[in-house]
Design an enzyme around this catalytic site. Structure first.
Site, PDB file in Angstrom:
ATOM      1  N   ARG A 141      13.574  -7.389   6.495  1.00 28.98           N
ATOM      2  CA  ARG A 141      12.176  -7.799   6.672  1.00 28.98           C
ATOM      3  C   ARG A 141      12.059  -9.288   6.977  1.00 28.98           C
ATOM      4  NH1 ARG A 141       8.973  -3.414   3.850  1.00 28.98           N
ATOM      5  NH2 ARG A 141       7.112  -4.668   3.985  1.00 28.98           N
ATOM      6  N   TYR A 144      10.207 -10.974  10.031  1.00 26.46           N
ATOM      7  CA  TYR A 144       8.748 -11.044   9.925  1.00 26.46           C
ATOM      8  C   TYR A 144       8.343 -12.061   8.848  1.00 26.46           C
ATOM      9  CZ  TYR A 144       3.933  -9.236   9.394  1.00 26.46           C
ATOM     10  OH  TYR A 144       2.557  -9.095   9.322  1.00 26.46           O
ATOM     11  N   ASP A 145       8.905 -11.874   7.636  1.00 28.89           N
ATOM     12  CA  ASP A 145       8.488 -12.713   6.501  1.00 28.89           C
ATOM     13  C   ASP A 145       8.781 -14.196   6.759  1.00 28.89           C
ATOM     14  OD1 ASP A 145       8.363 -10.125   5.612  1.00 28.89           O
ATOM     15  OD2 ASP A 145       9.468 -10.432   3.753  1.00 28.89           O
ATOM     16  N   ARG A 185       3.037   2.451  10.021  1.00 28.59           N
ATOM     17  CA  ARG A 185       2.565   1.999   8.704  1.00 28.59           C
ATOM     18  C   ARG A 185       2.015   3.178   7.919  1.00 28.59           C
ATOM     19  NH1 ARG A 185      -0.399  -3.559  10.371  1.00 28.59           N
ATOM     20  NH2 ARG A 185      -0.534  -2.490  12.369  1.00 28.59           N
ATOM     21  N   VAL A 186       1.907   2.983   6.616  1.00 20.07           N
ATOM     22  CA  VAL A 186       1.707   4.137   5.740  1.00 20.07           C
ATOM     23  C   VAL A 186       0.379   4.864   5.980  1.00 20.07           C
ATOM     24  CG1 VAL A 186       0.794   2.824   3.742  1.00 20.07           C
ATOM     25  CG2 VAL A 186       2.068   4.944   3.384  1.00 20.07           C
ATOM     26  N   VAL A 187      -0.714   4.130   6.163  1.00 19.73           N
ATOM     27  CA  VAL A 187      -2.013   4.803   6.277  1.00 19.73           C
ATOM     28  C   VAL A 187      -2.061   5.654   7.550  1.00 19.73           C
ATOM     29  CG1 VAL A 187      -4.505   4.486   6.502  1.00 19.73           C
ATOM     30  CG2 VAL A 187      -3.224   3.061   4.902  1.00 19.73           C
ATOM     31  N   GLN A 208       5.605   2.920  -5.747  1.00 21.12           N
ATOM     32  CA  GLN A 208       5.324   1.543  -5.295  1.00 21.12           C
ATOM     33  C   GLN A 208       3.842   1.445  -4.934  1.00 21.12           C
ATOM     34  OE1 GLN A 208       6.885   3.859  -3.533  1.00 21.12           O
ATOM     35  NE2 GLN A 208       7.042   3.445  -1.349  1.00 21.12           N
ATOM     36  N   PRO A 273       8.804  -3.985  -0.928  1.00 19.92           N
ATOM     37  CA  PRO A 273       8.188  -4.556  -2.144  1.00 19.92           C
ATOM     38  C   PRO A 273       7.675  -3.473  -3.105  1.00 19.92           C
ATOM     39  CG  PRO A 273       7.448  -5.727  -0.181  1.00 19.92           C
ATOM     40  CD  PRO A 273       8.198  -4.521   0.298  1.00 19.92           C
ATOM     41  N   GLN A 275       5.339  -3.814  -5.479  1.00 16.76           N
ATOM     42  CA  GLN A 275       3.911  -3.876  -5.790  1.00 16.76           C
ATOM     43  C   GLN A 275       3.255  -4.991  -4.983  1.00 16.76           C
ATOM     44  OE1 GLN A 275       3.656  -4.939  -9.968  1.00 16.76           O
ATOM     45  NE2 GLN A 275       4.845  -6.783  -9.689  1.00 16.76           N
TER      46      GLN A 275
HETATM   47  P1  NAD Z   1      -0.830  -4.853  15.873  1.00 17.30           P
HETATM   48  O1  NAD Z   1       0.619  -4.611  16.090  1.00 17.30           O
HETATM   49  O2  NAD Z   1      -1.781  -3.741  16.106  1.00 17.30           O
HETATM   50  O3  NAD Z   1      -1.323  -6.090  16.733  1.00 17.30           O
HETATM   51  C1  NAD Z   1      -0.495  -7.144  17.147  1.00 17.30           C
HETATM   52  C2  NAD Z   1      -0.846  -7.473  18.600  1.00 17.30           C
HETATM   53  O4  NAD Z   1      -0.030  -8.575  19.028  1.00 17.30           O
HETATM   54  C3  NAD Z   1      -0.545  -6.306  19.562  1.00 17.30           C
HETATM   55  O5  NAD Z   1      -1.631  -6.116  20.437  1.00 17.30           O
HETATM   56  C4  NAD Z   1       0.704  -6.768  20.294  1.00 17.30           C
HETATM   57  O6  NAD Z   1       0.822  -6.178  21.582  1.00 17.30           O
HETATM   58  C5  NAD Z   1       0.502  -8.263  20.319  1.00 17.30           C
HETATM   59  N1  NAD Z   1       1.760  -9.018  20.478  1.00 17.30           N
HETATM   60  C6  NAD Z   1       2.925  -8.827  19.806  1.00 17.30           C
HETATM   61  N2  NAD Z   1       3.841  -9.716  20.217  1.00 17.30           N
HETATM   62  C7  NAD Z   1       3.236 -10.492  21.173  1.00 17.30           C
HETATM   63  C8  NAD Z   1       3.665 -11.567  21.980  1.00 17.30           C
HETATM   64  N3  NAD Z   1       4.913 -12.059  21.910  1.00 17.30           N
HETATM   65  N4  NAD Z   1       2.779 -12.106  22.855  1.00 17.30           N
HETATM   66  C9  NAD Z   1       1.514 -11.616  22.958  1.00 17.30           C
HETATM   67  N5  NAD Z   1       1.056 -10.586  22.220  1.00 17.30           N
HETATM   68  C10 NAD Z   1       1.913 -10.039  21.331  1.00 17.30           C
HETATM   69  O7  NAD Z   1      -0.959  -5.405  14.380  1.00 17.30           O
HETATM   70  P2  NAD Z   1      -2.247  -5.815  13.532  1.00 17.30           P
HETATM   71  O8  NAD Z   1      -2.221  -5.017  12.303  1.00 17.30           O
HETATM   72  O9  NAD Z   1      -3.457  -5.837  14.368  1.00 17.30           O
HETATM   73  O10 NAD Z   1      -1.852  -7.302  13.120  1.00 17.30           O
HETATM   74  C11 NAD Z   1      -2.438  -8.440  13.727  1.00 17.30           C
HETATM   75  C12 NAD Z   1      -1.960  -9.691  13.003  1.00 17.30           C
HETATM   76  O11 NAD Z   1      -2.343  -9.648  11.629  1.00 17.30           O
HETATM   77  C13 NAD Z   1      -0.448  -9.871  13.036  1.00 17.30           C
HETATM   78  O12 NAD Z   1      -0.144 -11.228  13.217  1.00 17.30           O
HETATM   79  C14 NAD Z   1      -0.010  -9.425  11.672  1.00 17.30           C
HETATM   80  O13 NAD Z   1       1.172 -10.068  11.257  1.00 17.30           O
HETATM   81  C15 NAD Z   1      -1.202  -9.838  10.812  1.00 17.30           C
HETATM   82  N6  NAD Z   1      -1.285  -9.016   9.593  1.00 17.30           N
HETATM   83  C16 NAD Z   1      -1.687  -7.717   9.641  1.00 17.30           C
HETATM   84  C17 NAD Z   1      -1.719  -6.974   8.466  1.00 17.30           C
HETATM   85  C18 NAD Z   1      -2.182  -5.542   8.435  1.00 17.30           C
HETATM   86  O14 NAD Z   1      -2.119  -4.919   7.374  1.00 17.30           O
HETATM   87  N7  NAD Z   1      -2.665  -4.949   9.496  1.00 17.30           N
HETATM   88  C19 NAD Z   1      -1.317  -7.554   7.264  1.00 17.30           C
HETATM   89  C20 NAD Z   1      -0.877  -8.862   7.278  1.00 17.30           C
HETATM   90  C21 NAD Z   1      -0.884  -9.609   8.434  1.00 17.30           C
HETATM   91  N1  UDP Z   2       5.648   4.222   3.363  1.00 22.44           N
HETATM   92  C1  UDP Z   2       5.796   5.560   3.044  1.00 22.44           C
HETATM   93  N2  UDP Z   2       5.776   6.472   4.056  1.00 22.44           N
HETATM   94  C2  UDP Z   2       5.599   6.136   5.358  1.00 22.44           C
HETATM   95  C3  UDP Z   2       5.421   4.759   5.691  1.00 22.44           C
HETATM   96  C4  UDP Z   2       5.468   3.824   4.660  1.00 22.44           C
HETATM   97  O1  UDP Z   2       5.932   5.922   1.864  1.00 22.44           O
HETATM   98  O2  UDP Z   2       5.579   7.038   6.209  1.00 22.44           O
HETATM   99  C5  UDP Z   2       5.656   3.221   2.266  1.00 22.44           C
HETATM  100  C6  UDP Z   2       6.556   2.010   2.513  1.00 22.44           C
HETATM  101  O3  UDP Z   2       7.877   2.291   2.082  1.00 22.44           O
HETATM  102  C7  UDP Z   2       5.863   0.965   1.655  1.00 22.44           C
HETATM  103  C8  UDP Z   2       4.378   1.345   1.733  1.00 22.44           C
HETATM  104  O4  UDP Z   2       4.350   2.707   2.173  1.00 22.44           O
HETATM  105  O5  UDP Z   2       6.276   1.060   0.316  1.00 22.44           O
HETATM  106  C9  UDP Z   2       3.583   0.498   2.720  1.00 22.44           C
HETATM  107  O6  UDP Z   2       4.292   0.489   3.951  1.00 22.44           O
HETATM  108  P1  UDP Z   2       3.728  -0.181   5.271  1.00 22.44           P
HETATM  109  O7  UDP Z   2       4.805  -0.110   6.277  1.00 22.44           O
HETATM  110  O8  UDP Z   2       2.400   0.393   5.613  1.00 22.44           O
HETATM  111  O9  UDP Z   2       3.429  -1.693   4.872  1.00 22.44           O
HETATM  112  P2  UDP Z   2       4.234  -2.841   4.084  1.00 22.44           P
HETATM  113  O10 UDP Z   2       5.472  -2.268   3.450  1.00 22.44           O
HETATM  114  O11 UDP Z   2       4.556  -3.850   5.109  1.00 22.44           O
HETATM  115  O12 UDP Z   2       3.270  -3.293   3.054  1.00 22.44           O
END
Ligand code: NAD
Ligand code: UDP
Length: 316
Positions: A141, A144-145, A185-187, A208, A273, A275
């Site tokens: 991870r 990203y992190d 992602r999970v949802v 978790q 993670p 929690q």
């Molecule tokens: P998403 O993947 O739907 O959207 C990301 C967008 O960025 C996409 O349209 C993708 O095509 C574009 N993109 C990726 N790499 C690019 C690049 N190099 N140049 C131009 N465009 C690029 O994800 P999201 O959930 O909408 O997330 C948006 C932002 O919010 C991200 O920065 C993400 O890290 C942050 N974020 C989201 C969540 C969440 O739960 N959804 C949580 C924490 C942070």
């Molecule tokens: N997860 C799961 N089933 C799936 C996808 C994700 O149980 O099909 C779990 C995953 O292991 C994590 C939590 O759901 O514990 C949230 O995952 P997600 O990828 O949505 O987000 P993040 O881990 O980045 O918070």
């Protein structure tokens, strides 16, 4: 009327943000390379006279005369950000440098979409902004992190060294319409599986936790953050503190869809993670009493309706 650049504007959150900014009368440039986003998310905005779409990668410099920048470009789902880990780091780090350079040059305010992932697998619960986190710097991870942590550092240093007006929000797990059905992602996974009658894939034993925020609450928080005084930079957590186990989430989705899908258990991915829950006191104090309004069942119903339409469209 403000001129506003939204990077990652064709993604899940970006598309909601573009729509809201247009509805408030702003001139919006949506920049995206369509890695995880899609034109479908912004199709309904294409005819709007104040909307402009730019195909561009944030790892390359881009210049436009704008008043505000929302920097969202970055894949957010573990499956997608690990697909090309080096590119993910470049997107966060070079993307931040390019967008901060633009903001510096045109004196725009710039907001960074950071993440609760900067806290890693947290040993403090819930997580306040002054917690420095527990991140594995070399794990799967980390692209990203650590990319997002480096971006926060860049934002703060452009502010301190060059006086750029910055805002950092740390977004906790957010869901809603316009998520990609293959996002991973999970949802979105659980809803799509339930609607198709496929097995619900729970990773680990499902104990978790995550705290899920509906996208409208996040967009409201981001807009309020952008309007805070220039000397307030954040970081500020934006999320919904209501915390659920993955088994509870799966059960709620099964109830709401009426699906007969079965839960099946798969191995937990590395460094997942245990929690996560935001401490939102700072957001409440600084963002004009902001707090999440949409609770899980209500938000899930809207998201399920979205995926139901999408699946019937693609299957029909
Ligand atoms: P998403 O993947 O739907 O959207 C990301 C967008 O960025 C996409 O349209 C993708 O095509 C574009 N993109 C990726 N790499 C690019 C690049 N190099 N140049 C131009 N465009 C690029 O994800 P999201 O959930 O909408 O997330 C948006 C932002 O919010 C991200 O920065 C993400 O890290 C942050 N974020 C989201 C969540 C969440 O739960 N959804 C949580 C924490 C942070
Ligand atoms: N997860 C799961 N089933 C799936 C996808 C994700 O149980 O099909 C779990 C995953 O292991 C994590 C939590 O759901 O514990 C949230 O995952 P997600 O990828 O949505 O987000 P993040 O881990 O980045 O918070």
């Amino acid at each position: 009327m403000k001129r506003i650049l939204v990077t990652g504007g064709a993604g899940f959150i970006g598309s909601h943000l573009c729509e809201r900014l247009l509805n408030e009368g702003n001139d919006v440039i949506c920049l995206d390379n369509y890695f995880t986003g899609s034109k479908r998310n912004i199709l309904h905005l294409l005819g709007h006279p104040l909307f402009e779409l730019v195909r561009q990668d944030v790892t390359h410099p881009y210049f436009a005369e704008v008043d505000e920048v929302y920097n969202l470009a970055c894949p957010a789902s573990p499956v997608h950000y690990q697909y090309n880990a080096i590119k993910t780091i470049k997107t966060s780090v070079m993307g931040a440098i390019n967008m901060l350079g633009l903001a510096k040059r045109v004196k725009a305010k710039i907001l960074q979409a950071s993440t609760s992932e900067v806290y890693g697998d947290p040993s403090i619960h819930p997580q306040p902004e002054d917690y420095w986190g527990n991140v594995n710097p070399i794990g799967p991870r980390s692209c990203y992190d650590e990319g997002k942590r480096c971006a926060e550092s860049l934002f703060m240093n452009y502010h301190v060294q060059n006086g750029v007006k910055i805002k950092i929000v740390r977004i906790f797990n957010t869901y809603g319409p316009n998520m990609n059905p293959d996002d991973g992602r999970v949802v979105s996974n659980f809803i799509v599986q339930a609607l198709k009658g496929e097995d619900i894939t729970i990773f680990g034993d499902g104990s978790q936790t995550r705290s899920f925020q509906y996208v409208d609450d996040l967009v409201e928080g981001m807009l309020r953050m952008m309007q805070t005084p220039d000397d307030f930079t954040g970081p500020v957590n934006i999320g919904n503190p209501n915390e659920f186990t993955m088994t509870e989430l799966a059960q709620t989705i099964l109830d709401l869809t009426g699906s007969s899908s079965k839960m099946v258990f798969h191995p937990l991915p590395a460094d997942d993670p245990r929690q996560r829950q935001p401490d939102i006191s700072l957001a409440q104090q600084t963002l004009n009493n902001w707090e999440p309004k949409v609770q899980l069942r209500e938000g899930l119903k809207k998201t399920i309706a979205y995926f139901d339409d999408l699946l019937s469209e693609t299957e029909g």
